[in-house]
Each structure stands twice: as structure tokens, then as C-alpha cells.
Design an enzyme around this catalytic site. Structure first.
Site, PDB file in Angstrom:
ATOM      1  N   LYS A   1     -40.746 149.901 123.237  1.00  0.00           N
ATOM      2  CA  LYS A   1     -40.587 150.051 121.780  1.00  0.00           C
ATOM      3  C   LYS A   1     -39.273 149.412 121.306  1.00  0.00           C
ATOM      4  CE  LYS A   1     -38.874 153.951 120.060  1.00  0.00           C
ATOM      5  NZ  LYS A   1     -38.630 155.319 119.556  1.00  0.00           N
TER       6      LYS A   1
ATOM      7  N   LYS B   1     -32.887 150.795 118.351  1.00  0.00           N
ATOM      8  CA  LYS B   1     -31.496 150.393 118.125  1.00  0.00           C
ATOM      9  C   LYS B   1     -30.632 150.668 119.353  1.00  0.00           C
ATOM     10  CE  LYS B   1     -27.767 150.676 114.834  1.00  0.00           C
ATOM     11  NZ  LYS B   1     -27.061 151.475 113.832  1.00  0.00           N
TER      12      LYS B   1
ATOM     13  N   LYS C   1     -34.849 161.216 126.432  1.00  0.00           N
ATOM     14  CA  LYS C   1     -33.470 161.372 125.960  1.00  0.00           C
ATOM     15  C   LYS C   1     -32.618 162.127 126.974  1.00  0.00           C
ATOM     16  CE  LYS C   1     -33.699 160.705 121.002  1.00  0.00           C
ATOM     17  NZ  LYS C   1     -33.525 161.293 119.682  1.00  0.00           N
TER      18      LYS C   1
END
Ligand code: TYM
Length: 332
Positions: free
Chosen positions: A196, A199, A114
Site C-alpha cells: 500500500k 507516508k 504497527k
């Protein structure tokens, strides 16, 4: 409460969940209610570790709450609430943070990912995110935490924090166990099956949203990346087909061998269409349920208010004991 084991899990308020969220976690939340005491929450406090539009966050949080109900979480059977409504999570998070090492948090792969993705905003919340997650779980002394495989590292950290606290202050926290499904714990992207499904993927075809309409779902599956082979079987190196077989197996209950026989002599096109149609049909009741629940704002409000009251009552008992253990003065 009775002697049933306690389940806790949470999900970020993205508004509409991905097929990965559904298969890896949420799909199991309803059935677990029959066997366990369950506490589920929409983690809006976790969501603000990346920039959010406040209007959208509020909307997405309400929609996520309604969507959990549409996925089978019953606020009469479980405690279902919104994280920011229950202050004990933030309170416990501070104490646990004082029992967590900088080095431990630096090793979290999700933090590394992130902070690469949001390089202009590597805030301290992003770094201490797993401490808040540990507080979510430990504030209820949960036994089991149903999650997909991507949350395993955070859960191991929660166990380590609990263990350290127990060593310093005397046995208190239950060490939570991950509850990871054997099949479907990591649903992969339809466009790059080594990644993975998420969204936040830039390619909208990579990810099925559970509120996508039937045509969209079928179209996305038809475009799914596979290999240059033509055999429908589960084998190492066939990541795209393996992912589709896993999804199909979950919704039909068929084994991989049964799927291989079913599509014997047929091509990838037929298989992808069958997967798309099966998934779209299976998700139809969720779309209908969501349309109903999300309209009824008064009912939603009643449910999340009662959920928060129950969650606060439960967690306050535990967190006030933690306050005493660490040496805070009792308010009386
Ligand atoms: P979140 O919101 O990213 O995801 C919610 C759940 O969905 C699972 N999941 C997947 N499973 C299989 N395949 C995928 N492609 C996939 N993508 C997501 C996740 O593993 C998760 O179980 N930090 C958590 C939320 C959280 C939480 C908690 C969970 C906060 N506090 C306490 C458990 C206990 C998160 O961001 O999940």
C-alpha cells in the site's frame, strides 16, 4: 436534521496527505456533501498511539484541517472538526471498550503491523485504537463511512461492537456500512506495487504527497517501478502498470481500454510522464487552496471551533442516551 443519510469519516493529521489518502477517501468527501449530511474529523487522538512531537502534531493537525478544506470539504456544508475538541468520542470509547473482546482486537491486522513497526512502544492505545474509531462513528449513528480498503476490518469491528451493544441494551446503534470506491480503494507504493502507498514508507519515491510540487510529482512517477514487459494494459501480474493505470483513469475518467489505445505503440516512459503531468495538474488547485487556507489562522480557528460545537451538540444527544442505557446515574 432531514432524512438524508449520515456520513462520517476521519483522517490522521499527517499534515500532508498521500495520493492514496486522496484517491481512496478524501477526494470523495467534497462531492458527498451534496447528497448526504457529512461529518468529517481530523483524528489527532488516534495519532498519539504512536510517538508524536507535540509541536509538530499541533501544526500537522491545523494543516490537515486546512488541507481538507482545500480538497473541497466546506465547513458550511459539513461538520468539520478536530477529534480532541469533542469529548464524547473518548467518553463513548470507554463504554464501547467494555463491550469489545480482547480477542477481537488481537486479530486486527493494523495492530499487528504497527506493533511490529513500533516494537519499543506497543501501548494500550495502539491496541484499543479500533474502539476509538468505532466511537467516532457510533457517536453520530452514522450510516456510511467512506474509507479505503485498509480500514475495512476496523469498520467490520465497529459493526460487531454496535451489534453486541444492541443485543445487550436494546436496539440503539445504526450499523455503519463501509463506502469503499470501486476504483482506487488501495493505491499502491510506486516503488513496491505489492504494498500500500503510505507516508511512513522509508523510500520517499514510493509515495506522492498531495502538496508535492509538479517537478517532484513527475520525478516520482518517472521512477515508478514497473515490469520488464512493454505493454500498457491492465493485467494480473502487472502490479506497477495496473496501479499507474488506475491513477490515470481516476484523473482522466478514461477506461483501461481507452488508456491502452491511447498509448498504443508508446513506451512506459511516455506513459509515466503522462501520469505524472496529469496528477500534478489535477492537484494544483489543492496546493493553491492550501496556501490560502493555512495562512488564515483566524478563519481556521473560527471554522474548527464552530465545527466542534456542532459535533458536540450532535454527539452529546446520542452519548447521553448511551449513558442512560448502560445504567449511569443521570446528572439531571
Ligand atoms: P488514515 O489517516 O490512515 O487514512 C485516511 C483515509 O485514507 C485511506 N487510505 C488509502 N486509500 C487508498 N489507498 C491507500 N494507499 C490509502 N492509504 C490510506 C484510508 O483507508 C482512510 O480512509 N483509522 C483511520 C482514521 C479514522 C477513521 C475514523 C476513518 C479514525 N476514525 C472513523 C473512518 C471513520 C486512519 O488511520 O486513516
Amino acid at each position: 436534521m432531514d432524512d438524508k443519510k449520515l456520513i462520517f469519516s476521519g483522517i490522521q493529521p499527517t499534515g500532508t496527505f498521500t495520493l492514496g489518502n486522496y484517491i481512496g477517501a478524501v477526494r470523495n468527501w467534497g462531492p458527498l456533501q451534496e447528497e448526504y449530511n457529512c461529518i468529517y474529523c481530523v483524528v489527532d487522538m488516534h495519532a498519539i498511539t504512536v510517538r508524536q512531537d507535540p509541536v509538530k502534531l499541533r501544526q500537522n493537525t491545523m494543516n490537515s484541517y486546512a488541507l481538507l478544506m482545500a480538497c473541497g470539504v466546506d465547513p458550511e456544508k459539513s461538520i468539520l472538526f478536530i477529534q480532541s475538541h469533542v469529548r464524547t468520542h473518548a467518553e463513548l470509547s470507554w463504554i464501547l471498550g467494555c463491550n469489545t473482546q480482547f480477542g477481537e482486537l488481537s486479530r486486527m491486522t493494523q495492530f499487528k503491523d504497527k506493533s511490529q513497526k513500533h516494537a519499543d512502544d506497543i501501548n494500550s492505545g495502539l491496541f484499543t485504537y479500533p474502539v476509538l474509531m468505532a466511537a467516532d462513528i457510533l457517536a453520530y449513528n452514522a450510516d456510511l463511512v467512506p474509507v479505503g480498503v485498509d480500514q475495512k476490518q476496523h469498520l467490520e469491528l465497529a459493526r460487531n461492537i454496535a451489534q453486541r451493544f444492541n443485543q445487550r441494551y436494546g436496539d440503539f446503534f445504526t450499523l455503519p456500512e463501509p463506502y469503499i470506491p470501486e476504483v482506487g480503494a488501495k493505491v499502491m507504493s510506486l516503488q513496491d506495487p505489492t504494498k500500500k502507498m503510505s507516508k511512513s514508507d522509508e523510500n520517499p519515491n514510493a509515495c506522492i504527497l498531495i502538496l508535492d510540487d509538479k517537478d517532484t510529482i513527475i520525478r516520482k512517477f518517472k521512477r515508478a517501478v514497473t515490469d520488464s514487459d512493454s505493454e500498457i494494459c491492465y493485467r494480473e501480474g502487472k502490479d506497477g502498470i495496473n496501479n499507474l493505470m488506475t491513477i490515470y483513469s481516476i484523473f482522466t475518467g478514461k477506461s483501461f481500454d481507452e488508456i491502452t489505445s491511447e498509448f498504443d505503440g508508446k513506451g512506459y516512459g511516455d506513459f509515466k510522464l503522462a501520469v505524472g503531468e496529469t496528477v500534478a495538474d489535477a492537484l494544483e488547485p489543492i496546493r493553491t487552496g492550501f496556501a490560502q487556507y493555512s495562512k488564515d489562522k483566524a478563519f481556521l480557528k473560527k471554522c474548527y471551533t464552530e465545527g466542534a460545537e456542532k459535533a458536540l451538540r450532535y454527539s452529546h444527544r446520542i452519548v447521553s442516551k448511551v449513558y442512560r442505557k448502560v445504567g449511569f446515574v443521570d446528572m439531571g
